[in-house]
Write an enzyme that holds these catalytic residues in place. Structure first.
Site, PDB file in Angstrom:
ATOM      1  N   ASN A 171     -97.001  48.212 -23.972  1.00 18.82           N
ATOM      2  CA  ASN A 171     -97.633  49.328 -23.247  1.00 18.82           C
ATOM      3  C   ASN A 171     -97.583  49.162 -21.729  1.00 18.82           C
ATOM      4  OD1 ASN A 171     -99.731  47.676 -22.430  1.00 18.82           O
ATOM      5  ND2 ASN A 171    -101.258  48.499 -23.838  1.00 18.82           N
ATOM      6  N   LYS A 172     -96.942  48.086 -21.239  1.00 17.97           N
ATOM      7  CA  LYS A 172     -96.916  47.858 -19.794  1.00 17.97           C
ATOM      8  C   LYS A 172     -95.823  48.693 -19.113  1.00 17.97           C
ATOM      9  CE  LYS A 172    -100.313  44.917 -19.819  1.00 17.97           C
ATOM     10  NZ  LYS A 172    -100.803  45.084 -21.197  1.00 17.97           N
ATOM     11  N   ASN A 173     -95.817  48.689 -17.771  1.00 17.51           N
ATOM     12  CA  ASN A 173     -94.906  49.594 -17.055  1.00 17.51           C
ATOM     13  C   ASN A 173     -93.444  49.270 -17.290  1.00 17.51           C
ATOM     14  OD1 ASN A 173     -97.387  50.432 -16.134  1.00 17.51           O
ATOM     15  ND2 ASN A 173     -96.625  50.922 -14.082  1.00 17.51           N
TER      16      ASN A 173
END
Ligand SMILES: Cc1ncc(COP(=O)(O)O)c(C=O)c1O
Length: 380
Positions: free
Chosen positions: A183-185
């Site tokens: 879910n990180k950038n």
């Protein structure tokens, strides 16, 4: 629920990256190898030439970071109570004690004004978190750390692509820990990296990363410290290489979507919006804090019924069962407790369309005007 479900987040993996992963799978070398080294080289270039090592999670990078900072049993590490529980768990697992400092009600990050009062002779390090990718003030943070002779392990799990005073997070500071969770950038599915200070620290990181083992040219080996199993695979690194290419594009799109949220989010229901920072923040998340009369579970249920995914990041750590058993309890960190009770993450990811933001704002306003309350309770 309608058919057009809008998830909270979704990774953007392009076809070139998928083809690259297939190539790695066919290559005969799927665990740590050339792709990990290439990924580290590219990360290092991004962070101004500082040494970088890739690990298999942002939790592992924090654990190794604490070891490199010399945190041992009996030490105290100052951190925020408003974060993913990994932030505090790693301190406990190092045998040290997390010393929570309440958050600033506006930034939702550790309140730098309150850190000094929490420092004791046992304090070894500061472990701040950039919640939602909004950076903690690095100028004040490092002035404090220098003044008190403390190491800093930046939990920059959420700050890939963010900056402070014109410089990229990771290119400045002491030990910087970044997560590449899905879910990180940018993502490697699971993974992370640790930005280090010099070659000796990078070498020590390699030892902590993989069983403390040193290998010699004659085929013999030795173990010089009790390292763990934190190495990243080449499969994951190849995903990361594809993602890195698109970091600036992703950050720009997240910032544009965040701006749209500010344009369209109805202010009257009394939600607290995040700091409108379009220079430093990478907009890892767009988070509102619900007014106290709104029951969060009812709001989340109504949003899900409207086909919109929302999340809770995070309830205050010191109120979780394990931390209560350690003697923490309600009333100790009122800002983190209030925010932790009301915070809601709205959808934000690069592939989201402008009209998706408008829809989230419209549905939020409709639901909040109805003052959602938990089953069996009356509106306050
Ligand atoms: C603030 C924070 N710290 C630590 C972590 C741990 O990272 P990982 O999930 O990669 O282990 C995360 C990731 O969710 C995080 O958001």
């Amino acid at each position: 629920m309608n058919g057009d479900y809008l998830p909270l987040t979704r990774p953007a993996i392009d076809e070139q990256t998928i083809a690259g992963v297939v190539e790695v799978l066919r290559s005969g070398w799927i665990t740590s190898g050339p792709k990990v080294r290439e990924f580290e080289t590219r990360l290092s270039a991004l962070f101004g030439g500082r040494p970088v090592r890739a690990l298999n999670s942002g939790t592992g990078t924090l654990e190794v970071g604490l070891a490199l900072a010399g945190v041992v049993a009996g030490d105290e590490v100052i951190t925020t109570p408003l974060s993913w529980v990994a932030t505090a768990n790693v301190i406990v697992r190092a045998g040290a004690r997390p010393v929570f400092v309440d958050v600033d009600p506006v930034t939702r990050n550790i309140d730098l004004e309150r850190i000094e009062a929490a420092i004791t002779p046992r304090t070894r390090a500061l472990l701040p978190v950039d919640l939602a990718g909004l950076p903690v003030d690095r100028t004040r943070l490092y002035a404090l750390a220098r003044h008190h002779g403390l190491r800093v392990i930046e939990d920059a799990a959420q700050s890939m692509g963010a900056s402070w005073d014109g410089r990229r997070i990771g290119a400045i500071g002491d030990l910087v820990s970044i997560s590449f969770h899905a879910n990180k950038n940018i993502t490697t599915a699971e993974g992370g990296c640790l930005v280090l200070n010099d070659a000796a620290e990078a070498r020590a990181c390699e030892l902590w990363r993989l069983q403390g083992v040193e290998r010699f040219a004659d085929g013999e080996l030795d173990a010089t410290l009790p390292g763990g199993k934190y190495n990243l695979t080449d499969i994951a690194a190849r995903i990361g290489l594809g993602q890195l290419e698109r970091l600036e594009e992703f950050t720009a799109r997240r910032r544009a979507l965040a701006r749209l949220y500010f344009e369209h989010f109805e202010r009257t229901p009394g939600c607290q919006l995040p700091v409108p920072d379009f220079t430093n923040s990478n907009w890892h998340m767009f988070q509102i804090v619900l007014p106290t009369h709104v029951a969060r579970p009812a709001f989340i249920r109504a949003m899900h019924a409207a086909g919109i995914g929302v999340g809770v990041h995070y309830p205050a750590i010191h109120l979780l069962s394990f931390y209560r058993q350690q003697g923490f309890g309600p009333g100790q960190f009122p800002q983190a407790e209030r925010i932790g009770r009301g915070i809601v993450t709205l959808p934000l990811f690069p592939a989201m369309r402008d009209e998706d933001v408008v829809r989230v704002c419209r549905e939020s306003a409709r639901i909040l005007r109805g003052r959602p309350v938990a089953a069996g309770t009356a509106a306050g």
